[in-house]
Scaffold this active site. Structure first.
Site, PDB file in Angstrom:
ATOM      1  N   GLU A   3       0.894  -1.163   0.000  1.00 30.60           N
ATOM      2  CA  GLU A   3       0.000   0.000   0.000  1.00 30.60           C
ATOM      3  C   GLU A   3       0.930   1.209   0.000  1.00 30.60           C
ATOM      4  OE1 GLU A   3      -3.518  -0.188   2.438  1.00 30.60           O
ATOM      5  OE2 GLU A   3      -3.658  -2.353   2.199  1.00 30.60           O
ATOM      6  N   LYS A  52       0.694   4.744  -4.740  1.00 25.70           N
ATOM      7  CA  LYS A  52       1.387   3.464  -4.844  1.00 25.70           C
ATOM      8  C   LYS A  52       2.404   3.451  -5.983  1.00 25.70           C
ATOM      9  CE  LYS A  52      -2.882   1.423  -3.132  1.00 25.70           C
ATOM     10  NZ  LYS A  52      -4.121   0.726  -3.539  1.00 25.70           N
ATOM     11  N   ARG A 258     -12.957  -6.942  -4.631  1.00 24.93           N
ATOM     12  CA  ARG A 258     -11.964  -6.940  -3.541  1.00 24.93           C
ATOM     13  C   ARG A 258     -12.613  -7.431  -2.258  1.00 24.93           C
ATOM     14  NH1 ARG A 258      -7.679  -3.701  -4.388  1.00 24.93           N
ATOM     15  NH2 ARG A 258      -6.718  -5.195  -2.975  1.00 24.93           N
TER      16      ARG A 258
END
Length: 269
Positions: A3, A52, A258
DNA sequence: GATCTATGTAGAT
DNA sequence: TCTACCTAGATCG
């Protein structure tokens, strides 16, 4: 691992190890070989992260852009140079250390204009001083999309991943399916400030810890978490285990492809 | 040895 | 909403 905190930590490390000196850049695996030759032997001007994304800046014509995706990793080794193990996409060799990149979803050389285009698509990053949280709130407050989806949308916020999303919503008692336009600005200020705090701590320690001292294993007598991602968390990947605050089994489902985790008692609809 | 899984994203349908 | 993609470690048989 990856992350936003991971990328900022890497940027900091690479800045220290490699910046200001010539760096040997190669691609033992071969898939980055042609691009590596564009920067091999040049001085790395600086390393920085946005969300990211990691950028190794060699000059206006050449910045290496890395996105780790789900599986990418950077491994650092002290010199001397050793034979690469596994699929090493890019190897950086500096005066004291080398860094091996494996499994990135993106590793390419970009011009400054191309870097600007990548960055233009990113929302404010809680780990950057130049971040404007109001830009994130402008998107969220106009949307009926669930806050859990908005938090992972890198054009809304840059750097938040599945762990920070689950944890910050838990810490503020927000149900993940709450529409963005039901988040008021006072709550947004709290969520943003907490992300800044949690993610800075993540950069410092190199893992994601979100559990307050009074709920830690040492304080409660429960066994510490044994999980590949390492940190102490409230709900992420704790499906069916008791909530650390109320004991309700942690709920899980899938949302936009997700995994999603929450406590149905602490985070009511 | 085979299979599964993951902290992510882009592009097709 | 789906599929593809990049890799390695954990788990199953």
């Amino acid at each position: 691992m990856p992350e936003g905190h991971t990328l900022h930590r890497l940027a900091r490390l690479h800045q220290r190890r490699f910046a200001g000196k010539p760096v040997e850049v190669s691609s033992p695996q071969g898939r980055f070989a042609a691009s590596a030759s564009l920067v091999d032997g040049r001085v790395l001007e600086r390393a920085e992260a946005h969300g990211k994304h990691l950028f190794h800046v060699y000059g206006p014509d050449a910045t290496v852009h890395v996105h780790l995706g789900l599986w990418g990793t950077f491994a650092e080794l002290p010199l001397p140079v050793t034979t690469p193990v596994g699929q090493v996409r890019m190897r950086l060799v500096g005066p004291t250390h080398l860094a091996d990149l494996r499994g990135p979803t993106r590793c390419e050389v970009l011009t400054d204009d191309e870097v600007a285009a990548v960055r233009a698509r990113l929302g404010p990053d809680p780990l950057r001083r130049d971040a404007d949280p109001a830009r994130g709130f402008a998107r969220i407050s106009r949307s009926r999309v669930p806050i859990a989806v908005l938090l992972l949308d890198q054009t809304v916020l840059a750097g938040v991943g599945n762990v920070y999303r689950a944890e910050v919503l838990f810490r503020h008692g927000v149900h993940p399916l709450t529409p963005g336009n039901r988040i008021d600005s006072a709550l947004w200020d709290l969520l943003w400030a907490d992300l800044v705090l949690l993610m800075r701590e993540g950069v410092r320690v190199g893992r994601i810890d979100t559990v307050r001292p009074e709920h830690l294993p040492e304080a409660t007598g429960r066994p510490p978490r044994q999980d590949r991602h390492g940190g102490e968390v409230y709900v992420y990947r704790r499906t069916g285990q008791p909530c650390l605050i109320c004991g309700t089994p942690v709920a899980a489902s899938e949302l936009s492809g997700r995994n999603l985790y929450w406590c149905s008692t602490c985070q009511p609809e």
